[in-house]
Design a protein around this motif. Structure first.
Motif, short mmCIF file in Angstrom:
data_model
loop_
_atom_site.label_atom_id
_atom_site.label_comp_id
_atom_site.label_asym_id
_atom_site.label_seq_id
_atom_site.Cartn_x
_atom_site.Cartn_y
_atom_site.Cartn_z
N VAL A 93 69.24 62.48 32.71
CA VAL A 93 69.02 61.28 33.52
C VAL A 93 69.00 60.03 32.64
N LEU A 94 68.31 60.14 31.51
CA LEU A 94 68.23 58.99 30.60
C LEU A 94 69.61 58.64 30.03
N VAL A 95 70.40 59.65 29.68
CA VAL A 95 71.74 59.39 29.13
C VAL A 95 72.62 58.72 30.18
N ALA A 126 71.52 55.19 30.59
CA ALA A 126 72.00 54.39 29.47
C ALA A 126 73.47 54.02 29.66
N MET A 127 74.26 54.96 30.16
CA MET A 127 75.68 54.68 30.40
C MET A 127 75.84 53.57 31.43
N ALA A 128 75.00 53.58 32.46
CA ALA A 128 75.08 52.54 33.48
C ALA A 128 74.76 51.16 32.89
N ILE A 129 73.73 51.10 32.05
CA ILE A 129 73.36 49.82 31.44
C ILE A 129 74.41 49.39 30.41
N LEU A 146 67.07 53.51 26.31
CA LEU A 146 67.23 54.67 27.20
C LEU A 146 68.01 55.78 26.51
N HIS A 147 69.02 55.38 25.76
CA HIS A 147 69.87 56.32 25.04
C HIS A 147 69.04 57.13 24.04
N VAL A 148 68.25 56.43 23.24
CA VAL A 148 67.40 57.10 22.25
C VAL A 148 66.39 58.00 22.97
N ALA A 174 81.20 63.16 26.25
CA ALA A 174 80.10 64.08 25.97
C ALA A 174 79.54 64.72 27.24
N VAL A 175 79.35 63.92 28.29
CA VAL A 175 78.71 64.45 29.49
C VAL A 175 79.69 65.20 30.39
#
Length: 362
Positions: free
Chosen positions: A17-19, A22-25, A122-124, A185-186
């Protein structure tokens, strides 16, 4: 045991969810970076930078001229330039980069940086949560390596900004690359959380792979600067030749905002030279780990071979920079070839070549 497994599964889900968040941001940051460049290129600052570049390159290409006035000779002095480069190269000023421009352009720039910081946080968080879910270093497969690699690259960029380095121009290509990396990656490289094979259960995993990730992130920044150097150098060459074909409006609007070719070349060389010893240590650490895991330091495994090829390619690049006949564009092409070797060592060897390093899967 079931409770622990459920907790790990929850952490793995939260990591995903966090990844994705992060992609959205990062996507919003990409749009803001684009807006910054568009509005900045239309600004008075951008037009002034283009005029200064044209004037400096024209005067650098020709010697001082003399005119006859009233029977005497008046020597026209060469005007001062803003950036002094190495002997034999053009003296041109740096463009304003991504900083500077209209008020609206600067506003979008600040928004872009803020969004990048938020996305990076968020990525981290996603990388750390993934580590907690598997209770190990979060780079045991290509998915984990890719997400960590992107986080480190963005972190280095933000660190350089914090140190007030002129690297705002990296923002747009960096965010674009990070989105491509995370998207791959996803979708293609995703691997569910799992434990590693016994050979990877070693403290050398933290040392060897972390150095490889950090080295790759810095080498990536050097590759971006090298690629932009080739475009900017060709742009300056066209400006210095009034009789030749001049750059188009779109090319001028983008390239006039970059640092000069000399500055880009210097940046690329410095980051590559700085991280080369770390890449050397990465290979040495891998050899030590190989002896502990497989009983030999070197076995000509495809991953080992291409790591060495990458090392040789960057050694050739650094040597070329010290050789007069190979400076500039020739050395830049060597630098890009060296980074291409790094990419093949990661994607090509892991996906298409079978070896001892294939046990972790994608």
């Amino acid at each position: 045991m079931n409770i622990a497994a459920a907790a790990n599964e929850t952490l793995a889900h939260n990591s995903n969810v966090l990844v994705y968040s992060a992609m959205a941001i990062y996507t919003l940051a990409f749009v803001a970076h684009m807006a910054e460049w568009v509005f900045g290129s239309r600004s008075k600052v951008g037009r002034t930078a283009a005029a200064l570049t044209a004037q400096a390159t024209a005067t650098a290409a020709a010697p001082a001229r003399a005119e006859r006035q009233g029977g005497g000779t008046v020597v026209l002095e060469r005007p001062k330039v803003i950036t002094k480069t190495a002997a034999g190269s053009r003296d041109v000023p740096d463009g304003p980069g991504a900083a500077g421009g209209t008020e609206k352009g600067d506003l979008y720039g600040r928004i872009a940086i803020s969004l990048t910081v938020l996305a990076w946080a968020l990525h981290v968080g996603g990388v750390v949560t993934r580590a907690l879910s598997v209770q190990r270093a979060p780079w045991g497969n290509m998915y984990e390596f890719s997400t960590t690699f992107a986080a480190v690259a963005v972190g280095i960029y933000l660190l350089l900004l914090t140190l007030r380095k002129n690297v705002r121009w990296i923002g747009l290509p960096l965010v674009t690359t990070v989105l491509l990396d995370l998207g791959l990656a996803v979708t293609v490289l995703y691997t569910a959380s799992d434990q590693l094979v016994p050979a990877l259960h070693s403290y050398w995993l933290w040392i060897h792979v972390s150095c490889a990730i950090l080295s790759g992130a810095v080498l990536y920044l050097g590759a971006v600067a090298t690629l932009l150097f080739l475009f900017r150098d060709r742009y300056e060459a066209k400006l210095a030749d009034p009789a030749g074909k001049q750059p188009g409006a779109f090319a001028a609007s983008v390239l006039e905002r970059l640092p000069s070719a000399a500055s880009l070349d210097k940046f690329a060389y410095r980051v590559n030279a700085t991280v080369f010893p770390l890449w050397t240590f990465t290979i040495i650490a891998g050899a030590i780990w190989a002896e502990a895991a497989w009983g030999r330091y070197w076995g000509w495994d495809p991953k080992e071979v291409w790591s060495f090829i990458t090392w040789v390619a960057y050694a050739c690049y650094l040597h070329a920079r010290a050789t007069a006949g190979w400076k500039g564009r020739k050395a830049a092409w060597l630098g890009l070839i060296a980074f291409a070797c790094y990419l093949f060592n990661y994607y090509g060897v892991n996906i298409f070549v079978t070896g001892l390093h294939s046990y972790a899967g994608v």
